[in-house]
Design a protein around this motif. Structure first.
Motif, PDB file in Angstrom:
ATOM      1  N   ARG A   9     -29.212  30.240   0.589  1.00  0.00           N
ATOM      2  CA  ARG A   9     -30.562  29.932   0.105  1.00  0.00           C
ATOM      3  C   ARG A   9     -31.630  30.510   1.030  1.00  0.00           C
ATOM      4  NH1 ARG A   9     -31.155  25.527  -3.588  1.00  0.00           N
ATOM      5  NH2 ARG A   9     -29.172  24.608  -4.195  1.00  0.00           N
ATOM      6  N   PRO A  10     -32.711  30.975   0.447  1.00  0.00           N
ATOM      7  CA  PRO A  10     -33.068  31.056  -0.984  1.00  0.00           C
ATOM      8  C   PRO A  10     -32.700  32.406  -1.599  1.00  0.00           C
ATOM      9  CG  PRO A  10     -34.987  31.553   0.327  1.00  0.00           C
ATOM     10  CD  PRO A  10     -33.859  31.355   1.299  1.00  0.00           C
ATOM     11  N   ASN A  11     -31.735  33.121  -1.040  1.00  0.00           N
ATOM     12  CA  ASN A  11     -31.397  34.458  -1.513  1.00  0.00           C
ATOM     13  C   ASN A  11     -30.261  34.391  -2.538  1.00  0.00           C
ATOM     14  OD1 ASN A  11     -33.234  35.614   0.378  1.00  0.00           O
ATOM     15  ND2 ASN A  11     -31.673  35.413   1.978  1.00  0.00           N
ATOM     16  N   LEU A  12     -30.350  35.262  -3.536  1.00  0.00           N
ATOM     17  CA  LEU A  12     -29.284  35.382  -4.511  1.00  0.00           C
ATOM     18  C   LEU A  12     -28.144  36.250  -4.004  1.00  0.00           C
ATOM     19  CD1 LEU A  12     -31.352  35.862  -7.803  1.00  0.00           C
ATOM     20  CD2 LEU A  12     -30.158  33.792  -7.041  1.00  0.00           C
ATOM     21  N   LEU A  13     -28.435  37.115  -3.041  1.00  0.00           N
ATOM     22  CA  LEU A  13     -27.420  38.010  -2.492  1.00  0.00           C
ATOM     23  C   LEU A  13     -27.329  37.807  -0.993  1.00  0.00           C
ATOM     24  CD1 LEU A  13     -28.275  41.336  -4.391  1.00  0.00           C
ATOM     25  CD2 LEU A  13     -26.497  39.669  -4.946  1.00  0.00           C
ATOM     26  N   PRO A  14     -26.157  37.956  -0.410  1.00  0.00           N
ATOM     27  CA  PRO A  14     -26.018  37.844   1.047  1.00  0.00           C
ATOM     28  C   PRO A  14     -26.614  39.065   1.736  1.00  0.00           C
ATOM     29  CG  PRO A  14     -23.942  38.460   0.068  1.00  0.00           C
ATOM     30  CD  PRO A  14     -24.869  38.202  -1.071  1.00  0.00           C
ATOM     31  N   PRO A  15     -26.776  39.033   3.049  1.00  0.00           N
ATOM     32  CA  PRO A  15     -27.290  40.212   3.768  1.00  0.00           C
ATOM     33  C   PRO A  15     -26.406  41.429   3.558  1.00  0.00           C
ATOM     34  CG  PRO A  15     -27.329  38.260   5.176  1.00  0.00           C
ATOM     35  CD  PRO A  15     -26.569  37.879   3.952  1.00  0.00           C
ATOM     36  N   SER A  16     -27.026  42.601   3.565  1.00  0.00           N
ATOM     37  CA  SER A  16     -26.293  43.844   3.302  1.00  0.00           C
ATOM     38  C   SER A  16     -25.233  44.121   4.364  1.00  0.00           C
ATOM     39  CB  SER A  16     -27.276  45.019   3.215  1.00  0.00           C
ATOM     40  OG  SER A  16     -28.027  45.119   4.421  1.00  0.00           O
ATOM     41  N   ARG A  17     -25.484  43.693   5.611  1.00  0.00           N
ATOM     42  CA  ARG A  17     -24.505  43.938   6.665  1.00  0.00           C
ATOM     43  C   ARG A  17     -23.218  43.153   6.432  1.00  0.00           C
ATOM     44  NH1 ARG A  17     -28.357  40.541   8.840  1.00  0.00           N
ATOM     45  NH2 ARG A  17     -27.577  38.507   9.588  1.00  0.00           N
ATOM     46  N   GLU A  18     -23.286  42.053   5.647  1.00  0.00           N
ATOM     47  CA  GLU A  18     -22.090  41.303   5.321  1.00  0.00           C
ATOM     48  C   GLU A  18     -21.349  41.878   4.114  1.00  0.00           C
ATOM     49  OE1 GLU A  18     -22.836  37.182   4.842  1.00  0.00           O
ATOM     50  OE2 GLU A  18     -23.842  36.929   6.788  1.00  0.00           O
ATOM     51  N   LEU A  19     -22.068  42.642   3.305  1.00  0.00           N
ATOM     52  CA  LEU A  19     -21.432  43.216   2.126  1.00  0.00           C
ATOM     53  C   LEU A  19     -20.623  44.467   2.459  1.00  0.00           C
ATOM     54  CD1 LEU A  19     -24.297  42.803  -0.507  1.00  0.00           C
ATOM     55  CD2 LEU A  19     -22.266  41.373  -0.188  1.00  0.00           C
ATOM     56  N   LEU A  20     -21.171  45.323   3.314  1.00  0.00           N
ATOM     57  CA  LEU A  20     -20.498  46.558   3.725  1.00  0.00           C
ATOM     58  C   LEU A  20     -20.307  46.520   5.237  1.00  0.00           C
ATOM     59  CD1 LEU A  20     -22.313  49.216   1.486  1.00  0.00           C
ATOM     60  CD2 LEU A  20     -20.065  48.163   1.124  1.00  0.00           C
ATOM     61  N   ASP A  21     -19.386  45.697   5.665  1.00  0.00           N
ATOM     62  CA  ASP A  21     -19.122  45.519   7.082  1.00  0.00           C
ATOM     63  C   ASP A  21     -18.197  46.630   7.582  1.00  0.00           C
ATOM     64  OD1 ASP A  21     -18.670  44.620   9.635  1.00  0.00           O
ATOM     65  OD2 ASP A  21     -18.317  42.539   9.042  1.00  0.00           O
ATOM     66  N   PRO A  22     -18.599  47.386   8.592  1.00  0.00           N
ATOM     67  CA  PRO A  22     -17.707  48.446   9.125  1.00  0.00           C
ATOM     68  C   PRO A  22     -16.420  47.910   9.719  1.00  0.00           C
ATOM     69  CG  PRO A  22     -19.977  48.759   9.845  1.00  0.00           C
ATOM     70  CD  PRO A  22     -19.917  47.408   9.217  1.00  0.00           C
ATOM     71  N   PHE A  23     -16.341  46.593   9.939  1.00  0.00           N
ATOM     72  CA  PHE A  23     -15.141  46.010  10.522  1.00  0.00           C
ATOM     73  C   PHE A  23     -13.908  46.261   9.642  1.00  0.00           C
ATOM     74  CE2 PHE A  23     -12.271  42.322  10.499  1.00  0.00           C
ATOM     75  CZ  PHE A  23     -11.794  42.379  11.797  1.00  0.00           C
ATOM     76  N   TYR A  24     -14.101  46.324   8.327  1.00  0.00           N
ATOM     77  CA  TYR A  24     -12.984  46.476   7.404  1.00  0.00           C
ATOM     78  C   TYR A  24     -12.592  47.926   7.174  1.00  0.00           C
ATOM     79  CZ  TYR A  24     -13.988  41.584   6.449  1.00  0.00           C
ATOM     80  OH  TYR A  24     -14.188  40.234   6.590  1.00  0.00           O
ATOM     81  N   SER A  25     -13.316  48.856   7.737  1.00  0.00           N
ATOM     82  CA  SER A  25     -12.959  50.265   7.580  1.00  0.00           C
ATOM     83  C   SER A  25     -11.832  50.626   8.537  1.00  0.00           C
ATOM     84  CB  SER A  25     -14.179  51.151   7.852  1.00  0.00           C
ATOM     85  OG  SER A  25     -13.833  52.505   7.774  1.00  0.00           O
ATOM     86  N   HIS A  26     -10.926  51.493   8.076  1.00  0.00           N
ATOM     87  CA  HIS A  26      -9.770  51.893   8.877  1.00  0.00           C
ATOM     88  C   HIS A  26      -9.854  53.344   9.349  1.00  0.00           C
ATOM     89  CE1 HIS A  26      -6.933  48.561   7.119  1.00  0.00           C
ATOM     90  NE2 HIS A  26      -8.068  48.074   7.604  1.00  0.00           N
ATOM     91  N   THR A  27     -10.962  54.000   9.086  1.00  0.00           N
ATOM     92  CA  THR A  27     -11.126  55.398   9.485  1.00  0.00           C
ATOM     93  C   THR A  27     -12.371  55.533  10.356  1.00  0.00           C
ATOM     94  OG1 THR A  27     -12.397  55.906   7.481  1.00  0.00           O
ATOM     95  CG2 THR A  27     -10.004  56.230   7.391  1.00  0.00           C
ATOM     96  N   PRO A  28     -12.363  56.455  11.300  1.00  0.00           N
ATOM     97  CA  PRO A  28     -13.552  56.635  12.154  1.00  0.00           C
ATOM     98  C   PRO A  28     -14.788  57.065  11.379  1.00  0.00           C
ATOM     99  CG  PRO A  28     -11.609  57.682  13.142  1.00  0.00           C
ATOM    100  CD  PRO A  28     -11.232  57.290  11.763  1.00  0.00           C
TER     101      PRO A  28
END
Length: 514
Positions: free
Chosen positions: A362-381
């Motif tokens: 709240r009060p956002n309908l969408l989470p922050p962009s850094r949580e949507l495309l987190d580099p932590f889940y990437s497996h390539t440099p």
């Protein structure tokens, strides 16, 4: 015995005497005509003897016709495959089997019938109900964290549970080697282990029963020729899918039993990819059983009155209903995709983040962009895989995707229902059972959305989460049943049209005889 022995001689004498007596009562005019006619030549008498029905059966062109029929592969009656059979058909004035009806011509080319028995349809629907139950029970097994209690896959011997204290201790010793026991259940005793063991054992036993209760009747229906050739292939395909489903189930469980398959510091659970494949395969097997079962029963019902059924099918094939049918096809694919995205949410435990609706923080309908495309889940440099990795492995984005897909599916269902109601041409052509199915799909969609939001609000309680998974399959079933009432398969239409033409020809022949 002596009288029987001399019977032929007495019969010949009696016939000769009767002929002589008959000649005594011939009128003078007939006797004069006989005397005027020349006596037949010996070869003419021999030729006349050859014109008997028995000998004519062995002559051309009938003999040549029989040869051509016998060289072609057919399942005609044995009476038509010999000269004596042709003679009997000629004497009784019966038409040859290949000209009797269109149905017999199709059965002559194959030993399978033209259509399946209604018993096959009821069998498929019963199998679909069993698969529906095992899907719900599998969801309960996952929610109670019982799926990793059996650490070995024994398709035959695994059907028998431990019966002695020593056997229970041996099974518990295997479980103590698993990551789940080491990280979560290190204080569990044998009695607590039995509770989760029985859940997983019941799920596996149910799966084996689904396979046996499907394969054995399938073999019976095929060997007894109770199904048409196409349906026989489909039954074998569904049986193979059930066996493949068991392999995928163990492949999924195996991902949660080995440390090297788990990420460092992660919660011991099965791979979300394998869980999605396992659930998706179960959904496909269920939908295949449901669709083919309704198809068999629909064909049987339509062929009971083909003339009237042909008119209703022609109405459903009207171009005015084409947009409705295409939209329903897209809706079915969208509903299935939404259900698979729910499997990703379950595999990632994504329902435990952002437990609010429609907001995600709240009060956002969408989470922050850094949580949507987190580099932590990437497996390539280079982070080239950042998008699809976050979609499949990031709980935040997985929940957002499921929300968007569910909202889109719900809106599409409401739009399709509104179109079927407020379009005059569509409303006039839709049959009553299709309109009822549309209302049922709207009700199932509303119930499913309500359960999904409630499950999120209450932090995924086991009863609500299991009901939500069952609701997804129920909604898919409703969409498929609606499709079975408006989609017209080509083969079904051809069978009904063929039966209608055959009925008209028989009725016309009856009027001619009358």
């Amino acid at each position: 015995m002596a009288s029987l022995h001399h019977t032929p001689l007495r019969a010949r004498l009696a016939l000769k005497y009767a002929a002589r007596v008959q000649e005594q009562f011939v009128c003078k005019r007939c006797l004069h005509q006989r005397q005027q006619q020349p006596a037949p030549k010996p070869w003419e008498r021999f030729k006349a003897k050859q014109q008997t029905p028995f000998l004519r059966a062995f002559k051309t062109p009938d003999r040549l016709l029989l040869r051509t029929q016998s060289s072609a592969p057919s399942a005609a009656s044995p009476t038509a495959s010999s000269p004596l059979g042709a003679l009997s058909q000629r004497i009784t004035h019966r038409p040859p089997p290949h000209a009797s009806s269109t149905t017999s011509s199709t059965t002559s080319s194959s030993s399978f019938p033209d259509r399946s028995s209604p018993a096959v349809g009821y069998f498929l629907l019963a199998s679909a109900a069993s698969v529906f139950g095992i899907v719900v029970f599998g969801g309960l097994t996952r929610l109670t964290e019982s799926g990793l209690s059996i650490t070995e896959w024994r398709p035959v011997t695994g059907s028998f549970p431990p019966t002695t204290p020593e056997a229970w201790e041996a099974e518990f010793a295997l479980y103590r080697l698993s990551p789940e026991f080491k990280m979560l259940n290190s204080r569990m005793n044998v009695d607590e282990f039995k509770q989760i063991y029985w859940m997983e054992w019941g799920h596996r036993l149910w799966g084996r029963m689904v396979g046996l209760t499907f394969l054995l009747p399938t073999a019976y229906f095929i060997l007894r020729r109770r199904v048409d050739k196409r349906m026989a292939g489909r039954l074998l395909g569904i049986g193979s899918l059930i066996g493949f489903q068991g392999v995928i189930g163990w492949w999924m469980v195996k991902s949660g039993l080995k440390d090297d398959l788990l990420e460092t510091g992660s919660h011991p659970r099965v791979s979300q990819y394998r869980l999605t494949a396992h659930l998706g395969t179960a959904f496909l097997a269920y939908l295949a059983m449901l669709w083919n079962g309704t198809l068999v029963l629909r064909e049987s019902r339509l062929l009971a009155n083909p003339t009237h059924s042909l008119q209703s099918l022609l109405t459903l094939r009207d171009p005015i209903l084409r947009p409705f049918r295409r939209a329903l096809t897209v809706l079915a694919a969208l509903t299935f995709t939404t259900a698979l995205s729910g499997a990703l949410v379950a595999g990632l435990d994504a329902g435990l983040v952002y437990n609010d609706f429609p907001w995600m923080g709240r009060p956002n309908l969408l989470p922050p962009s850094r949580e949507l495309l987190d580099p932590f889940y990437s497996h390539t440099p280079s982070h080239a895989d950042i998008l699809w990795r976050n979609i499949c492995e990031n709980p935040v984005l997985a929940q957002l995707d499921h929300r968007l897909l569910a909202t889109t599916t719900f809106s599409a269902i409401l739009a399709l229902a509104a179109y079927s109601r407020f379009s005059p041409a569509t409303r006039a052509l839709l049959p009553p059972n299709a309109k009822t199915a549309v209302r049922a799909v709207v009700g199932l969609a509303c119930l499913q959305v309500t359960m999904g939001i409630t499950t999120l609000w209450y932090l995924v309680p086991t009863p609500l989460a299991a009901a939500h998974q069952a609701g997804a399959l129920a909604l898919l079933s409703g969409v498929l049943v609606l499709g079975s009432r408006v989609w017209v398969p080509r083969r079904t239409f051809a069978l009904v049209r063929q039966a209608a033409k055959l009925g008209e020809s028989r009725a016309k022949a009856g009027r001619i005889r009358a």
